[in-house]
Motif scaffolding. Structure first.
Motif, PDB file in Angstrom:
ATOM      1  N   MET A   1       0.986  -1.350   0.171  1.00 44.54           N
ATOM      2  CA  MET A   1      -0.094   0.129  -0.066  1.00 44.54           C
ATOM      3  C   MET A   1       0.891   1.308   0.068  1.00 44.54           C
ATOM      4  O   MET A   1       1.887   1.189   0.910  1.00 44.54           O
ATOM      5  CB  MET A   1      -0.908  -0.025   1.339  1.00 44.54           C
ATOM      6  N   PHE A   2       0.509   2.161  -0.919  1.00 44.93           N
ATOM      7  CA  PHE A   2       1.206   3.289  -0.949  1.00 44.93           C
ATOM      8  C   PHE A   2       2.691   3.598  -1.331  1.00 44.93           C
ATOM      9  O   PHE A   2       3.324   4.539  -1.457  1.00 44.93           O
ATOM     10  CB  PHE A   2       1.039   3.849   0.634  1.00 44.93           C
ATOM     11  N   VAL A  43      -5.763   8.413  -6.266  1.00 48.09           N
ATOM     12  CA  VAL A  43      -6.742   9.503  -5.305  1.00 48.09           C
ATOM     13  C   VAL A  43      -7.470  10.184  -6.609  1.00 48.09           C
ATOM     14  O   VAL A  43      -7.257  10.405  -7.523  1.00 48.09           O
ATOM     15  CB  VAL A  43      -5.743  10.257  -4.896  1.00 48.09           C
ATOM     16  N   ALA A  44      -8.803  10.091  -6.088  1.00 47.93           N
ATOM     17  CA  ALA A  44      -9.916  10.752  -6.996  1.00 47.93           C
ATOM     18  C   ALA A  44      -9.518  12.120  -7.393  1.00 47.93           C
ATOM     19  O   ALA A  44      -9.002  13.052  -6.409  1.00 47.93           O
ATOM     20  CB  ALA A  44     -11.099  10.556  -6.625  1.00 47.93           C
ATOM     21  N   LEU A  45      -9.680  12.588  -8.512  1.00 45.18           N
ATOM     22  CA  LEU A  45      -9.449  13.945  -9.113  1.00 45.18           C
ATOM     23  C   LEU A  45      -9.891  15.170  -8.368  1.00 45.18           C
ATOM     24  O   LEU A  45      -9.134  15.917  -7.841  1.00 45.18           O
ATOM     25  CB  LEU A  45      -9.908  14.212 -10.558  1.00 45.18           C
ATOM     26  N   PRO A  46     -11.088  15.486  -7.540  1.00 39.72           N
ATOM     27  CA  PRO A  46     -11.630  16.298  -7.165  1.00 39.72           C
ATOM     28  C   PRO A  46     -10.738  16.362  -5.629  1.00 39.72           C
ATOM     29  O   PRO A  46     -10.435  17.537  -5.272  1.00 39.72           O
ATOM     30  CB  PRO A  46     -13.133  16.097  -6.798  1.00 39.72           C
ATOM     31  N   SER A 223     -10.789  -1.162  -1.207  1.00 39.59           N
ATOM     32  CA  SER A 223      -9.712  -0.191  -1.590  1.00 39.59           C
ATOM     33  C   SER A 223      -9.181  -0.102  -2.843  1.00 39.59           C
ATOM     34  O   SER A 223      -8.688   0.703  -3.686  1.00 39.59           O
ATOM     35  CB  SER A 223      -8.419  -0.184  -0.545  1.00 39.59           C
ATOM     36  N   MET A 224      -9.520  -1.337  -3.763  1.00 37.97           N
ATOM     37  CA  MET A 224      -8.927  -1.511  -5.100  1.00 37.97           C
ATOM     38  C   MET A 224     -10.165  -0.907  -5.884  1.00 37.97           C
ATOM     39  O   MET A 224      -9.508  -1.029  -7.078  1.00 37.97           O
ATOM     40  CB  MET A 224      -8.933  -3.121  -5.322  1.00 37.97           C
ATOM     41  N   THR A 225     -11.168  -0.395  -5.697  1.00 36.96           N
ATOM     42  CA  THR A 225     -11.964   0.127  -6.675  1.00 36.96           C
ATOM     43  C   THR A 225     -11.496   1.716  -7.104  1.00 36.96           C
ATOM     44  O   THR A 225     -12.345   2.179  -7.699  1.00 36.96           O
ATOM     45  CB  THR A 225     -13.443   0.271  -6.206  1.00 36.96           C
ATOM     46  N   GLY A 257      -4.720   5.164  -2.665  1.00 37.49           N
ATOM     47  CA  GLY A 257      -5.341   6.467  -3.006  1.00 37.49           C
ATOM     48  C   GLY A 257      -6.828   6.406  -2.325  1.00 37.49           C
ATOM     49  O   GLY A 257      -7.233   7.558  -1.943  1.00 37.49           O
ATOM     50  N   ALA A 258      -7.181   5.404  -2.304  1.00 37.38           N
ATOM     51  CA  ALA A 258      -8.835   5.347  -1.673  1.00 37.38           C
ATOM     52  C   ALA A 258      -8.868   5.835  -0.252  1.00 37.38           C
ATOM     53  O   ALA A 258      -9.885   6.509  -0.035  1.00 37.38           O
ATOM     54  CB  ALA A 258      -9.436   3.689  -1.804  1.00 37.38           C
TER      55      ALA A 258
END
Ligand code: GDP
Ligand code: MG
Length: 462
Positions: A1-2, A43-46, A223-225, A257-258
């Motif tokens: 992770m990470f 990590v999600a864009l927003p 977390s994989m999604t 990133g999740a």
């Protein structure tokens, strides 16, 4: 992770070292790199956008201490920001209600709800001495009910049977009653998930939630999604009064990133991490540790520690006193000592403060491997306070957990424990015989100072 993220950040941050101070110009490139690193970490864009904006603002703001180099200051800002986004401290389950405390999980199919219910059951029974009942509201799939029954038996918690003809709300209400009359402390409610967010599912979990008003409503997410996790998290946040999240399957996710996205989107703390398929594979979520993990255990972390140092005579004197006393030298002391050693410019700095040690100082310089020290600190950070106070309780399974938490191997933990034993012994002898001279001659095997090895803290005197 990470792993990927920390590697990337590490390289990026090093490049800032040469500059005199942080300016719009010289952090521009670095921020771009951090942004890429976060996106690569899924990590999600927003979330990335907000994160970068916050880091820029703070990095250019006044709160950057003047004493720090730009690289240090920037790392500190990034780490502080990571910690802020992920919540400041670990938030355990809040079960302070008249029993039974109802804990409900919700999430997509396959996210790990049933497994997490079993893990939580085990956790609550073993660690908190709770009497736990479980129930499945997943009445549509007999196999799902069987799965929970098997797991409940395995972790030795109660199981309230449900029929596939049951109405889920009625079934769960009956379980609450059973928990009450059976004097259970906690009722864990497993719910049905679908492949995708749909109205039927949301409607049902909402009805369940309002029927039994759980003290904890936990969003379970794989977390994989990655990017998708944000959409799902948003849907569940809108539908339910969530109290927290469980991030599962982090053992298979190198990007991590999740964790950032989920915390940001739900606005609620991540309470636990699922770290494997087995029922003991559950860890409380510690934002500070995760932030450190993101930044990497090596150079970057020691940079941060350097950045936070306040090298003053008092601190040095305290440590010298502690060393002289040599009393109750546990792993917590070892950690403190090691981080102080780092802060004071290595063992050399420490020696300077000690009576009669001035002349060995020069020889000691360059003997400290900061990276190694940081790794050792990371291992101790992954221990519970009790393990630090009483290292003898650290058995095989604890070692594995600690190693995993620090992203290292069991043999690294063994090495640290051995070193601690040696240091402890040293401290005792010092106390008995008195004086640093004695200690130093022990360390050096009677001969030259550096390279003595044996009892020296890790990374020193190779
Ligand atoms: P549910 O549909 O939400 O109830 O999901 P399950 O609890 O049935 O889990 C789906 C799959 O994910 C199962 O094969 C679990 O063994 C696996 N699983 C759940 N949590 C974890 C985890 O933390 N790590 C790993 N490696 N697998 C997990
Ligand atoms: Mg299930």
């Amino acid at each position: 992770m990470f792993n990927n993220l920390s590697e990337r950040l590490e390289g990026t941050l090093k490049r800032l070292r040469g500059h005199g101070r942080l300016t719009e110009d010289n952090i521009q490139e670095t921020l771009r790199e951090v942004r890429m690193a976060l996106l690569e970490a899924d990590v999600a864009l927003p979330v990335v956008k907000q994160f970068i904006a916050d880091v820029r603002e703070r990095a250019l703001g006044e709160e950057v201490m003047k004493s720090l180099s730009p690289g240090q200051a920037f790392v500190k800002v990034v780490r502080d920001e990571l910690m802020r986004v992920m919540g400041e401290a670990n938030d355990g389950l809040d079960l302070r209600v008249r029993p039974p405390a109802v804990v409900m999980v919700a999430g997509l199919q396959g996210s790990g709800k049933t497994t997490s219910v079993a893990k939580l059951g085990r956790w609550l029974r073993e660690r908190e001495g709770k009497k736990v009942l479980t129930v499945s509201a997943d009445v549509y799939r007999p196999a799902a009910i069987d799965q929970l029954e098997t797991l409940a038996a395995e972790v030795e918690v109660g199981f309230q049977p449900t029929q596939s003809s049951d109405d889920p709300v009625a079934a769960v209400e009956r379980a609450v009653e059973a928990a009450r009359t059976g004097y259970y402390d906690v009722l864990l409610v497993d719910t049905a998930g679908r492949m995708h967010v749909d109205e039927g599912m949301m409607d049902e979990v909402q009805r369940l939630q309002s029927a039994v008003s759980p003290v904890e409503t936990l969003f379970v997410v794989d977390s994989m999604t990655g990017q998708d996790a944000v959409n799902t998290a948003q849907a569940f946040t809108d539908a339910l009064p969530l109290t927290g999240a469980i991030l599962t399957k982090t053992d298979g996710d190198a990007r991590g990133g999740a964790a950032l996205s989920i915390r940001y989107t739900t606005g609620k703390p991540i309470k636990f991490l699922g770290v494997g398929e087995k029922t003991e594979a559950l860890e409380p979520f510690h934002p500070d540790r995760i932030a450190s993990r993101i930044l990497g255990m090596g150079d970057v972390l020691s940079l941060v520690e350097e950045a936070e140092r306040s090298v003053d005579q008092d601190e040095a004197q305290q440590l010298a006193d502690k060393l002289k006393k040599g009393k109750s030298f546990d792993l917590e002391d070892m950690r403190q000592q090691m981080s102080q050693i780092g802060q004071m410019g290595g063992m050399a700095g420490l020696m300077d403060k000690m009576p009669g040690m001035g002349n060995v100082t020069e020889q000691m310089k360059g003997q400290v491997d900061d990276r190694q020290v940081a790794r050792q600190i990371a291992i101790i950070n992954s221990m519970t306070p009790r393990e630090r106070r009483r290292p003898d309780v650290i058995n095989g399974s604890r070692k594995r957990r600690i190693a995993g938490g620090a992203g290292m191997q069991v043999q690294d933990v063994n090495r640290l424990l051995k070193q601690h034993k040696q240091m402890q012994k040293m401290m005792k002898q010092m106390k008995k015989k008195g004086g640093m001279q004695q200690l130093m001659s022990q360390l050096g095997g009677g001969g030259g100072m550096p390279g003595g090895g044996g009892g020296l803290p890790p990374g020193m005197g190779r």
